[in-house]
Design an enzyme around this catalytic site. Structure first.
Site, PDB file in Angstrom:
ATOM      1  N   CYS A   1      12.033  60.496  69.336  1.00  0.00           N
ATOM      2  CA  CYS A   1      11.498  59.260  69.906  1.00  0.00           C
ATOM      3  C   CYS A   1      11.311  59.408  71.403  1.00  0.00           C
ATOM      4  O   CYS A   1      10.325  58.966  71.967  1.00  0.00           O
ATOM      5  CB  CYS A   1      12.461  58.093  69.639  1.00  0.00           C
ATOM      6  SG  CYS A   1      11.990  57.100  68.224  1.00  0.00           S
TER       7      CYS A   1
ATOM      8  N   CYS B   1      39.129  72.977  49.822  1.00  0.00           N
ATOM      9  CA  CYS B   1      39.998  71.888  50.284  1.00  0.00           C
ATOM     10  C   CYS B   1      39.456  70.532  49.840  1.00  0.00           C
ATOM     11  O   CYS B   1      40.174  69.719  49.265  1.00  0.00           O
ATOM     12  CB  CYS B   1      40.116  71.898  51.812  1.00  0.00           C
ATOM     13  SG  CYS B   1      41.206  73.176  52.451  1.00  0.00           S
TER      14      CYS B   1
ATOM     15  N   ARG C   1      32.812  67.973  64.558  1.00  0.00           N
ATOM     16  CA  ARG C   1      33.853  68.035  63.525  1.00  0.00           C
ATOM     17  C   ARG C   1      33.679  69.270  62.657  1.00  0.00           C
ATOM     18  O   ARG C   1      34.637  69.952  62.314  1.00  0.00           O
ATOM     19  CB  ARG C   1      33.814  66.761  62.664  1.00  0.00           C
ATOM     20  CG  ARG C   1      34.917  66.694  61.636  1.00  0.00           C
ATOM     21  CD  ARG C   1      36.251  66.491  62.326  1.00  0.00           C
ATOM     22  NE  ARG C   1      37.400  66.659  61.435  1.00  0.00           N
ATOM     23  CZ  ARG C   1      37.975  67.821  61.175  1.00  0.00           C
ATOM     24  NH1 ARG C   1      37.510  68.941  61.711  1.00  0.00           N
ATOM     25  NH2 ARG C   1      39.031  67.890  60.388  1.00  0.00           N
TER      26      ARG C   1
ATOM     27  N   CYS D   1      36.061  72.446  61.821  1.00  0.00           N
ATOM     28  CA  CYS D   1      36.407  72.951  60.480  1.00  0.00           C
ATOM     29  C   CYS D   1      36.199  74.458  60.428  1.00  0.00           C
ATOM     30  O   CYS D   1      37.022  75.192  59.895  1.00  0.00           O
ATOM     31  CB  CYS D   1      35.526  72.296  59.410  1.00  0.00           C
ATOM     32  SG  CYS D   1      35.965  70.613  59.038  1.00  0.00           S
TER      33      CYS D   1
END
Lengths: 106, 256
Positions: free
Chosen positions: B109, B175, B213, B217
């Site tokens: 945008c 996991c 995040r 990991c």
């Protein structure tokens, strides 16, 4: 860029106990951490918080390195008169940030 | 919807049936799907749901300011807000023929309509704008579907999720599909949904994107992480969004 958030009731009855909440965006770098290259990250913390009710200091707090980032404080006041609450944060180098909120007491 | 199904049938006829997933199969059934906030303490959930005490709103507020800036500003076009928009991302952009996430849409945008430069991934400005847009969909169910155009991205994301990597030789699925709800040292393993992001993480003492995040990991299993904003992570984000479909969007969430 520092954002401040305040929560103060707009109106209150005379003599009522009101809850005040204040949050400031700050890293509160403790000075005890090390960067990825093993270098020490220098301490950078807010050390003092003060709240004024119509110019009179009625609540203050000392911050230490153990306080988390973006500290939030919740405390109480007795609403005696209309006017303003001023919230002031001062860091270790003397730089300060402030914001205020109005209250109507009837 | 019927048209979409027809498209799938066409694709199904063109390639082998094994590679075409009409209704993606996930290890965790839809009825068992729960948000990451189910694994938080009640105090943290209360903080997340309190619009004042949730520190993520520091970024939402800044995003609201940024939304009004620029010529034209974001608000100049989107005057009625963007409620529900974030639930459909990542989505396919026809202009660039790529899958983009919400951050990518905001940057498009800026370059297409506002004459501005792209914001760097994970910059405070981009996080704030993303948080502001995502917050308007708070409480709405995530609704991302695989289309013929995004089929390959979905498979690439699924592949990343299923592949063992790093010195610990672990795949995400081991996991977050096979062992969720059990303890991993002091922590309870979540199902690995991204519905709280961008979120405030206590570990960071900061606000961050889903890609940050995912980066954590990857380093957690001692694998070489991808670049934030890379197509690999966007594909993985897409896979996760389809996998989390139906869950409420919680951004700005609070996570450990």
């Amino acid at each position: 860029m520092t954002t401040i958030r305040l929560s103060v009731p707009q109106t209150a009855d005379r003599g009522e106990i009101i809850e005040l909440r204040a949050m400031i965006q700050h890293e509160m770098e403790s000075g005890f951490r090390f960067g990825s290259r093993g270098e020490m990250i220098p301490q950078d913390i807010i050390t003092k918080f003060e709240c004024f009710y119509n110019g009179t200091l009625f609540f203050s707090s000392d911050f230490h390195p153990g306080v988390a980032a973006n500290p939030i404080l919740k405390f109480y006041a007795r609403a005696n008169e209309s006017g303003s609450f001023e919230f002031v944060w001062t860091d270790q180098d003397g730089q300060s940030w402030s914001d205020s909120a109005q209250i109507e007491v009837s | 919807m019927r048209l979409l199904a027809a498209c799938f049938l066409f694709v199904g006829a063109a390639c082998s049936p094994e590679t075409t997933q009409l209704e993606p199969d996930f290890t965790i059934e839809a009825s068992q799907r729960v948000s990451g906030s189910n694994f938080l303490t009640p105090e943290t959930v209360a903080q997340q749901n309190d619009d004042f005490e949730n520190p993520g709103y520091l970024w939402v507020e800044r995003g609201a300011d940024l939304f009004e800036q620029g010529e034209p500003s974001c608000a100049g076009c989107h005057e009625n807000g963007l409620e529900g928009v974030a639930t459909h991302y990542p989505a396919f952009d026809t202009g660039t023929q790529t899958l983009i996430n919400l951050e990518g849409r905001i940057n498009l945008c800026r370059t297409r309509h506002q004459g501005l430069t792209s914001l760097p991934y994970e910059s405070d400005e981009l996080l704030s704008l993303t948080a502001f847009v995502a917050e308007q969909s708070r409480g709405l169910p995530i609704s991302v579907e695989v289309t013929p155009q995004t089929q390959s991205a979905f498979e690439s994301g699924a592949n990343y999720f299923m592949t063992r990597r790093g010195q610990l030789n672990l795949a995400c699925t081991q996991c977050h599909d096979d062992n969720w709800g059990k303890q991993l040292r002091g922590d309870t393993i979540s199902q690995g949904h991204g519905n709280g992001f961008p979120a405030y993480r206590f570990e960071w003492e900061d606000f961050g994107s889903l890609h940050r995040r995912l980066h954590d990991c990857d380093t957690g299993v001692r694998a070489a992480p991808m670049e934030l904003g890379s197509q690999t992570y966007i594909d993985l984000e897409f896979y996760l969004a389809v996998r989390a479909s139906g869950l409420e969007l919680e951004s700005p969430g609070i996570r450990r």
